[in-house]
Design an enzyme around this catalytic site. Sequence first.
Site, PDB file in Angstrom:
ATOM      1  N   ASN A 213     -17.110  -1.716  22.994  1.00 17.98           N
ATOM      2  CA  ASN A 213     -16.364  -0.536  22.538  1.00 17.98           C
ATOM      3  C   ASN A 213     -16.008  -0.703  21.063  1.00 17.98           C
ATOM      4  O   ASN A 213     -16.365  -1.708  20.441  1.00 17.98           O
ATOM      5  CB  ASN A 213     -15.118  -0.318  23.403  1.00 17.98           C
ATOM      6  CG  ASN A 213     -14.186  -1.514  23.344  1.00 17.98           C
ATOM      7  OD1 ASN A 213     -13.652  -1.843  22.298  1.00 17.98           O
ATOM      8  ND2 ASN A 213     -14.009  -2.194  24.472  1.00 17.98           N
ATOM      9  N   ASP A 282     -13.497  -2.073  31.019  1.00 20.36           N
ATOM     10  CA  ASP A 282     -13.027  -1.890  32.392  1.00 20.36           C
ATOM     11  C   ASP A 282     -14.076  -2.339  33.402  1.00 20.36           C
ATOM     12  O   ASP A 282     -13.741  -2.842  34.458  1.00 20.36           O
ATOM     13  CB  ASP A 282     -12.687  -0.407  32.615  1.00 20.36           C
ATOM     14  CG  ASP A 282     -11.424  -0.023  31.848  1.00 20.36           C
ATOM     15  OD1 ASP A 282     -10.505  -0.851  31.807  1.00 20.36           O
ATOM     16  OD2 ASP A 282     -11.385   1.087  31.269  1.00 20.36           O
ATOM     17  N   LYS A 292     -35.123  -9.613  29.247  1.00 14.97           N
ATOM     18  CA  LYS A 292     -34.975  -8.273  28.684  1.00 14.97           C
ATOM     19  C   LYS A 292     -35.622  -7.238  29.615  1.00 14.97           C
ATOM     20  O   LYS A 292     -36.770  -7.432  30.061  1.00 14.97           O
ATOM     21  CB  LYS A 292     -35.646  -8.222  27.305  1.00 14.97           C
ATOM     22  CG  LYS A 292     -35.492  -6.879  26.630  1.00 14.97           C
ATOM     23  CD  LYS A 292     -36.215  -6.841  25.292  1.00 14.97           C
ATOM     24  CE  LYS A 292     -36.162  -5.424  24.733  1.00 14.97           C
ATOM     25  NZ  LYS A 292     -37.004  -5.264  23.568  1.00 14.97           N
ATOM     26  N   PRO A 310     -11.776  -8.113  35.756  1.00 18.18           N
ATOM     27  CA  PRO A 310     -10.398  -8.524  36.060  1.00 18.18           C
ATOM     28  C   PRO A 310      -9.438  -7.950  35.024  1.00 18.18           C
ATOM     29  O   PRO A 310      -9.809  -7.793  33.855  1.00 18.18           O
ATOM     30  CB  PRO A 310     -10.457 -10.052  35.948  1.00 18.18           C
ATOM     31  CG  PRO A 310     -11.651 -10.350  35.104  1.00 18.18           C
ATOM     32  CD  PRO A 310     -12.628  -9.245  35.354  1.00 18.18           C
ATOM     33  N   ASP A 311      -8.224  -7.649  35.450  1.00 21.80           N
ATOM     34  CA  ASP A 311      -7.194  -7.201  34.501  1.00 21.80           C
ATOM     35  C   ASP A 311      -6.455  -8.451  34.019  1.00 21.80           C
ATOM     36  O   ASP A 311      -5.637  -9.033  34.740  1.00 21.80           O
ATOM     37  CB  ASP A 311      -6.240  -6.213  35.173  1.00 21.80           C
ATOM     38  CG  ASP A 311      -5.321  -5.563  34.148  1.00 21.80           C
ATOM     39  OD1 ASP A 311      -4.825  -6.282  33.249  1.00 21.80           O
ATOM     40  OD2 ASP A 311      -5.098  -4.345  34.230  1.00 21.80           O
ATOM     41  N   PHE A 332      -0.598  -3.653  25.540  1.00 17.08           N
ATOM     42  CA  PHE A 332      -0.870  -2.502  24.680  1.00 17.08           C
ATOM     43  C   PHE A 332      -1.467  -1.393  25.534  1.00 17.08           C
ATOM     44  O   PHE A 332      -2.117  -1.666  26.546  1.00 17.08           O
ATOM     45  CB  PHE A 332      -1.858  -2.869  23.557  1.00 17.08           C
ATOM     46  CG  PHE A 332      -1.168  -3.326  22.303  1.00 17.08           C
ATOM     47  CD1 PHE A 332      -0.490  -4.531  22.280  1.00 17.08           C
ATOM     48  CD2 PHE A 332      -1.190  -2.545  21.152  1.00 17.08           C
ATOM     49  CE1 PHE A 332       0.155  -4.963  21.131  1.00 17.08           C
ATOM     50  CE2 PHE A 332      -0.544  -2.964  19.992  1.00 17.08           C
ATOM     51  CZ  PHE A 332       0.131  -4.175  19.975  1.00 17.08           C
ATOM     52  N   LYS A 346       2.148   2.625  32.555  1.00 15.93           N
ATOM     53  CA  LYS A 346       1.333   1.412  32.417  1.00 15.93           C
ATOM     54  C   LYS A 346       2.216   0.163  32.397  1.00 15.93           C
ATOM     55  O   LYS A 346       1.856  -0.861  32.967  1.00 15.93           O
ATOM     56  CB  LYS A 346       0.483   1.498  31.146  1.00 15.93           C
ATOM     57  CG  LYS A 346      -0.592   0.450  31.086  1.00 15.93           C
ATOM     58  CD  LYS A 346      -1.707   0.820  30.132  1.00 15.93           C
ATOM     59  CE  LYS A 346      -2.569   1.950  30.684  1.00 15.93           C
ATOM     60  NZ  LYS A 346      -3.650   2.333  29.802  1.00 15.93           N
ATOM     61  N   LYS A 350       1.488  -2.725  35.080  1.00  9.42           N
ATOM     62  CA  LYS A 350       1.052  -4.067  34.657  1.00  9.42           C
ATOM     63  C   LYS A 350       2.136  -5.114  34.890  1.00  9.42           C
ATOM     64  O   LYS A 350       1.872  -6.305  34.805  1.00  9.42           O
ATOM     65  CB  LYS A 350       0.691  -4.059  33.166  1.00  9.42           C
ATOM     66  CG  LYS A 350      -0.385  -3.045  32.796  1.00  9.42           C
ATOM     67  CD  LYS A 350      -1.735  -3.681  32.647  1.00  9.42           C
ATOM     68  CE  LYS A 350      -2.770  -2.631  32.292  1.00  9.42           C
ATOM     69  NZ  LYS A 350      -4.118  -3.176  32.217  1.00  9.42           N
TER      70      LYS A 350
HETATM   71  O1  C5P Z   1      -5.398  -0.580  31.671  1.00  5.73           O
HETATM   72  P1  C5P Z   1      -5.556  -0.569  30.202  1.00  5.73           P
HETATM   73  O2  C5P Z   1      -6.899  -1.099  29.755  1.00  5.73           O
HETATM   74  O3  C5P Z   1      -5.215   0.707  29.520  1.00  5.73           O
HETATM   75  O4  C5P Z   1      -4.447  -1.602  29.720  1.00  5.73           O
HETATM   76  C1  C5P Z   1      -4.319  -1.989  28.399  1.00  5.73           C
HETATM   77  C2  C5P Z   1      -3.613  -3.313  28.299  1.00  5.73           C
HETATM   78  O5  C5P Z   1      -4.082  -4.210  29.290  1.00  5.73           O
HETATM   79  C3  C5P Z   1      -3.908  -3.994  26.995  1.00  5.73           C
HETATM   80  O6  C5P Z   1      -2.807  -4.827  26.698  1.00  5.73           O
HETATM   81  C4  C5P Z   1      -5.160  -4.786  27.321  1.00  5.73           C
HETATM   82  O7  C5P Z   1      -5.325  -5.878  26.438  1.00  5.73           O
HETATM   83  C5  C5P Z   1      -4.861  -5.244  28.708  1.00  5.73           C
HETATM   84  N1  C5P Z   1      -6.046  -5.367  29.570  1.00  5.73           N
HETATM   85  C6  C5P Z   1      -6.446  -6.620  30.013  1.00  5.73           C
HETATM   86  N2  C5P Z   1      -7.514  -6.739  30.852  1.00  5.73           N
HETATM   87  C7  C5P Z   1      -8.201  -5.645  31.260  1.00  5.73           C
HETATM   88  C8  C5P Z   1      -7.804  -4.380  30.814  1.00  5.73           C
HETATM   89  C9  C5P Z   1      -6.745  -4.284  29.959  1.00  5.73           C
HETATM   90  O8  C5P Z   1      -5.815  -7.614  29.625  1.00  5.73           O
HETATM   91  N3  C5P Z   1      -9.219  -5.789  32.055  1.00  5.73           N
END
Ligand code: C5P
Length: 408
Positions: A213, A282, A292, A310-311, A332, A346, A350
């Site tokens: 991105n 995401d 390739k 993973p988040d 953020f 959010k 989180k």
């Molecule tokens: O869910 P979203 O991507 O909007 O959340 C943003 C926040 O979560 C940011 O602080 C980003 O660095 C963190 N994030 C993360 N891992 C992900 C998605 C987001 O640490 N997979």
Amino acid sequence: MMELAGKHLVLGLSGGIACYKSAELVRLLTQAGASVQVVMTEAATQFITPTTMQALSGRAVYTDQWDAREGNNMAHINLSREADAILIAPCSADFIARLAQGRSDELLSLLCLARPTERVPLLLAPAMNREMWAHPATQRNLAQVAQDGATVLGVGCGAQACGEVGDGRMLEAAELLQALIAFFTPKHLAGQRVLITAGPTFEAIDPVRGITNLSSGKMGFAIARAAQEAGAEVTLVAGPVHLPTPPGVRRINVQSAQNMLAAVEEQARAATVFIATAAVADWRPAQAAAQKIKKDGSGSTPTLAFVENPDILAAVAQSPRARAGQLYCVGFAAESENLLQHASAKRQRKGVPLLVGNIGPATFGQDDNALLLIDAQGHRELPRASKRVLAQQLVVEIARRLTRTQTP
Ligand code: C5P
């Protein structure tokens, strides 16, 4: 930005070819708002003229302890009393030895000795040949002057005027400016270990393609710099970005969200603050092809299946240390509308004490931004400014919350 506004500096030059860098340094210091009084040793005048330094600093240069321009004929007292700091750049091996011995038979070493040590800090930017730098006598003298209260800045490594290559080059003028700014920054984060994620992630489709991105990493890098300047030990886990590492910051480069998670989990064990600025993808391709993926000319297109990444922030925020109040987590949120509402939701989702909202399209790749800080107490706006200024403000805001929340 006038980051040294109101500061008065004595810039001392001792003898060395690096004197040519001090001309540029005076310019940078004055552009940053400082007033600069140049003092040169006799040896320094062999390398650059007082005329040059006078023209650039806008002040007559002092070279002589018997300078009759001073009413009381005590230049060493007058010059050192009015300074917010004395920076010796270049600081030669001989000058370091003189400082170590407390010598005072010429103006520059005399004014260093005569300065009120508790009020006027002394910073040294060494510059010399690599053998002179490595010599035990030099290292012994450096240890002595550091013990006596001087701040010894680092040296660069690379090609030297003598033709040799190694340690001992004086830092560049821009690096010295940064070092001075850092020196004067209040140490709001002293003792903290700050872990920061920054930039995008890159999710491989095959060995030559991937999904990423437009995150530039600028905000995270600016926060890393500001946190380091504020006295924190900073580790920056960076996705693929083309940004220089801020001085004194430990950087770990990663590619994918999974790499980032692994690095963060490892580093989070010792951190006291976690700031997640990275724009983590995401989703990632369910399977990265080993070779390739080839276009076969038939017009058929590959089908990509995705799995969720993973988040990282949520995982760290749920860790035992974060839940015990030993790791303060900051997230953020990049939104495109209804910032307060989305960012507040959010923060809850989180499970972080502080969430920083910004408008995605208004920040990606930009040098400035505006932030909305949301915590349990409410919200506060940091109006549009450079990412540098916002990072400095955010560091102060985080430090303020740490004193409220952190359990040792
Ligand atoms: O869910 P979203 O991507 O909007 O959340 C943003 C926040 O979560 C940011 O602080 C980003 O660095 C963190 N994030 C993360 N891992 C992900 C998605 C987001 O640490 N997979």
